[in-house]
Design an enzyme around this catalytic site. Structure first.
Site, mmCIF file in Angstrom:
data_model
loop_
_atom_site.group_PDB
_atom_site.id
_atom_site.type_symbol
_atom_site.label_atom_id
_atom_site.label_comp_id
_atom_site.label_asym_id
_atom_site.label_seq_id
_atom_site.Cartn_x
_atom_site.Cartn_y
_atom_site.Cartn_z
ATOM 1 N N ALA A 1 1.129 -1.248 0.016
ATOM 2 C CA ALA A 1 -0.247 0.402 -0.071
ATOM 3 C C ALA A 1 1.044 1.399 -0.071
ATOM 4 O O ALA A 1 0.462 1.615 0.588
ATOM 5 C CB ALA A 1 -0.813 0.031 1.027
ATOM 6 N N HIS B 1 7.145 5.908 2.186
ATOM 7 C CA HIS B 1 8.011 4.526 0.868
ATOM 8 C C HIS B 1 8.692 4.512 -0.096
ATOM 9 O O HIS B 1 10.059 4.672 -0.166
ATOM 10 C CB HIS B 1 6.823 3.129 1.005
ATOM 11 C CG HIS B 1 5.521 3.262 1.923
ATOM 12 N ND1 HIS B 1 4.473 3.376 1.823
ATOM 13 C CD2 HIS B 1 6.259 1.804 2.604
ATOM 14 C CE1 HIS B 1 3.929 2.103 2.998
ATOM 15 N NE2 HIS B 1 4.796 1.949 3.611
#
Ligand code: PAF
Length: 258
Positions: free
Chosen positions: A11, A16
């Site tokens: 996700a 990230h």
């Protein structure tokens, strides 16, 4: 050739991708793992609802320049008869996240130790948003002599200050509009502590303001940044304000430096 590991549960968002970017600046190759780790979810938590977007994640990682994605199956990580875990103390028993999610860090440390050992990377990138996790993993790698250097990466925020998180997508529009108040409140506490105001009073005032705005705080505390121990003397060098709050059905965590 130097390699950096970016462990994720998928996700993927800009937070990230920043870890990938910092990995690319630190090492020659970046390996990203995607594994929604059941061992760090308690019964009743959002394991089944946790967003799974593997195809889109791989596309984002390709565009970001990651070199390898490892997305193991459940049985690959936890084969039949699996029964060994990492036992933790120190920053894992700080009465912060661990108080509200008692099995969380054991699950995180176990999967992270497995990934560190399997990948054999020189570095591993972790977001500061999960500040206690960063401290737990750093300590674990050092204590177990795993030769992977853990690198903390500053939190990526939306323009209004909300820390990016895969769980933000659970927020309703109204909750999303309220959510940035958490970061603003942490900044206010940090500013109060910096000018010498009483820490206990600054924290309880902040918890009250959050409650009035509709949050249900699990904790909001100022701790020694490195050990996460309670602050005993104002001469402690680095302090951190850390909080976890519910907003509707979503649990938000955040932290800022003092
Ligand atoms: O921060 C996360 O996404 C997870 O806790 C981690 C480090 C990937 C371990 O499952």
């Amino acid at each position: 050739m130097r390699t950096a590991l970016v462990p994720t549960m998928g996700a993927l968002h800009r937070g990230h991708l920043r870890l990938v970017e910092m990995g690319l600046r630190t090492a020659d190759r970046v390996v990203v793992t995607i594994f929604v780790n059941p061992q760090q979810f308690a019964p009743g938590e959002d394991l089944d609802a946790y967003p799974r977007t593997e195809k889109a994640d791989v596309e984002k990682l390709r565009a970001a320049g990651a070199h390898l994605v490892y997305a193991p199956a459940l049985l690959e990580m936890y084969p039949e008869g699996f029964c060994s875990t990492v036992s933790l103390a120190g920053p894992a028993k700080a009465d912060l996240e661990d108080k509200y999610r008692p099995q969380f860090f054991e699950g995180v440390a176990t999967v992270v130790a497995k990934l560190f050992i399997a990948a054999g990377c020189d570095y591993a990138m972790f977001g500061e948003k999960d500040f206690q996790q960063l401290k737990v993993v750093t300590r674990m790698a050092r204590d177990l002599s795993i030769p992977t250097g853990v690198i903390g990466v500053p939190t990526v925020r939306a323009d209004d200050g909300l820390a990016l998180s895969s769980r933000n997508e659970y927020l309703s529009d109204e909750e999303r509009a309220t959510a940035p108040l958490l970061h603003r409140t942490l900044q206010e506490v940090a500013a109060d502590v910096r000018v010498g105001k009483d820490i206990t009073r600054a924290c309880s005032g902040a918890r009250d303001r959050l409650k009035q705005a509709g949050f249900r705080p699990d904790y909001l505390e100022v701790r020694v940044a490195d050990s996460l121990a309670p602050v005993e003397s104002r001469s402690e060098t680095e302090l951190r304000v850390l909080a976890a709050c519910w907003l509707g059905k979503t649990r938000l965590i955040d932290n800022v430096a003092v």
